[in-house]
Design a protein around this motif. Structure first.
Motif, short mmCIF file in Angstrom:
data_model
loop_
_atom_site.label_atom_id
_atom_site.label_comp_id
_atom_site.label_asym_id
_atom_site.label_seq_id
_atom_site.Cartn_x
_atom_site.Cartn_y
_atom_site.Cartn_z
N GLU A 1 0.83 -1.21 0.00
CA GLU A 1 0.00 0.00 0.00
C GLU A 1 0.86 1.26 0.00
N THR A 2 1.92 1.24 0.80
CA THR A 2 2.83 2.39 0.84
C THR A 2 3.51 2.60 -0.51
N LEU A 3 3.96 1.50 -1.12
CA LEU A 3 4.61 1.61 -2.41
C LEU A 3 3.65 2.14 -3.48
N PRO B 1 5.20 -4.91 -6.30
CA PRO B 1 5.15 -3.92 -7.39
C PRO B 1 5.67 -2.57 -6.93
N GLY B 2 6.62 -2.02 -7.68
CA GLY B 2 7.22 -0.75 -7.32
C GLY B 2 8.41 -0.88 -6.37
N GLY B 3 8.62 -2.07 -5.83
CA GLY B 3 9.72 -2.26 -4.88
C GLY B 3 11.08 -2.10 -5.53
N ASP B 4 11.16 -2.43 -6.82
CA ASP B 4 12.44 -2.31 -7.51
C ASP B 4 12.81 -0.86 -7.80
N GLU C 1 11.49 -8.33 1.04
CA GLU C 1 10.03 -8.33 0.93
C GLU C 1 9.55 -7.15 0.08
N ALA C 2 10.13 -5.99 0.32
CA ALA C 2 9.72 -4.80 -0.43
C ALA C 2 10.06 -4.93 -1.91
#
Length: 293
Positions: free
Chosen positions: A132-134, A166-169, A161-162
């Protein structure tokens, strides 16, 4: 090389690169506890402005610091100079929901007197799902309210984990406690980030309290290295970090300390110096939980 005093002949600060390709200065200015004492307000503003004059254009702050007071102070300090500054702020974990992070960022922008942040961080991990944060961070990028985003106080498991989300990279940086006394990240987190070209930013690079600074600065080996270089123990501690390709954000609220911090960038420690510091502040031999201050 003499490090005390004004230090470098040039005010240019070398940069590292975020995964997005954007440059970030390797030495900046922290603002924790700034803006909390009205009697020191102008002194703190002047210190930040002097840092900018000396090339320390990276400023790190957070909505948590003085519940927005530090951001307001930074906004006043950088007024008319926003284009010079690499500006970082952080969102409270409880505000890091899909909508909450957007609203928190907008409040930070208003206090800072700007329409964008160069880097926006999740201050530490809370109960809000990372996905949700990402998603909120992605929305803020699309709205051009932030240029990059990242995390703070994340250990290897949190990072893995992050990055799987999606968007973690697109996480651009991890800000953690790292200094001569607190070296736990060297065993795994530092290498994990380096393998992914993800910069580490060290907060409290010369200690998080007067007590810890005394514990650090009173070590004979640190004093010996400082004496050889005509430097202060704080400058040696900063130089040690900077030679490890880590971004450092020391806080200084008086001109003398601002100048000393800047001069630390020009201090080159020798192999002998580094060996002495390792004996005084041994690196970790086993995994320790990420320390948070």
């Amino acid at each position: 090389m003499t490090a005390k005093g004004k230090g470098a002949e040039s005010n240019k600060i070398r940069t590292s690169r975020l995964p997005s390709g954007r440059p970030i200065p390797v030495l900046g200015q922290g603002t924790w506890r700034m803006g909390e004492n009205p009697e020191r307000r102008q002194t703190e503003i002047d210190a930040l402005r002097l840092g900018l004059d000396l090339g320390m254009t990276l400023i790190d702050t957070a909505e948590m610091y003085g519940e927005g007071a530090a951001e307001e102070l930074v906004g006043e300090a950088i007024a008319g100079r926003r284009a010079e500054v690499f500006l970082v702020s952080k969102v409270y974990p409880h505000n890091a929901t899909r909508r909450g992070a957007v609203k928190a960022c907008e409040r930070s922008l208003q206090r800072l007197g700007t329409d964008y942040l160069d880097l926006y961080l999740l201050h530490w991990r809370g109960s809000v799902p990372l996905a949700e944060t990402l998603e909120a961070f992605q929305s803020l990028k699309q709205m051009s309210k932030i240029r990059d985003y990242g995390v703070s106080n994340f250990d290897v498991g949190d990072m893995e984990e992050a990055f799987a989300l999606p968007g973690g990279d697109e996480i651009a940086k991890n800000e953690v406690l790292y200094n001569l006394v607190h070296r736990g990240i060297e065993l795994d987190l530092l290498q994990w980030c380096r393998e992914r070209d993800l910069p580490i930013m060290a907060y409290s690079p010369i200690g998080h309290s007067a007590r810890e600074q005394r514990k650090m600065f009173d070590r004979p080996q640190l004093k010996s290295v400082a004496t050889r270089h005509h430097a202060t123990p704080a400058q040696v501690a900063l130089a040690w970090l900077l030679q490890r390709d880590v971004i450092a954000i020391p806080k200084a609220s008086n001109p003398e300390h601002v100048r000393e911090n800047r001069a630390a960038l020009d201090l080159i420690l020798t192999k002998k110096d580094l060996e002495e510091l390792d004996r005084a502040f041994p690196p970790p031999r086993k995994k320790v939980l990420l320390e948070v201050k």
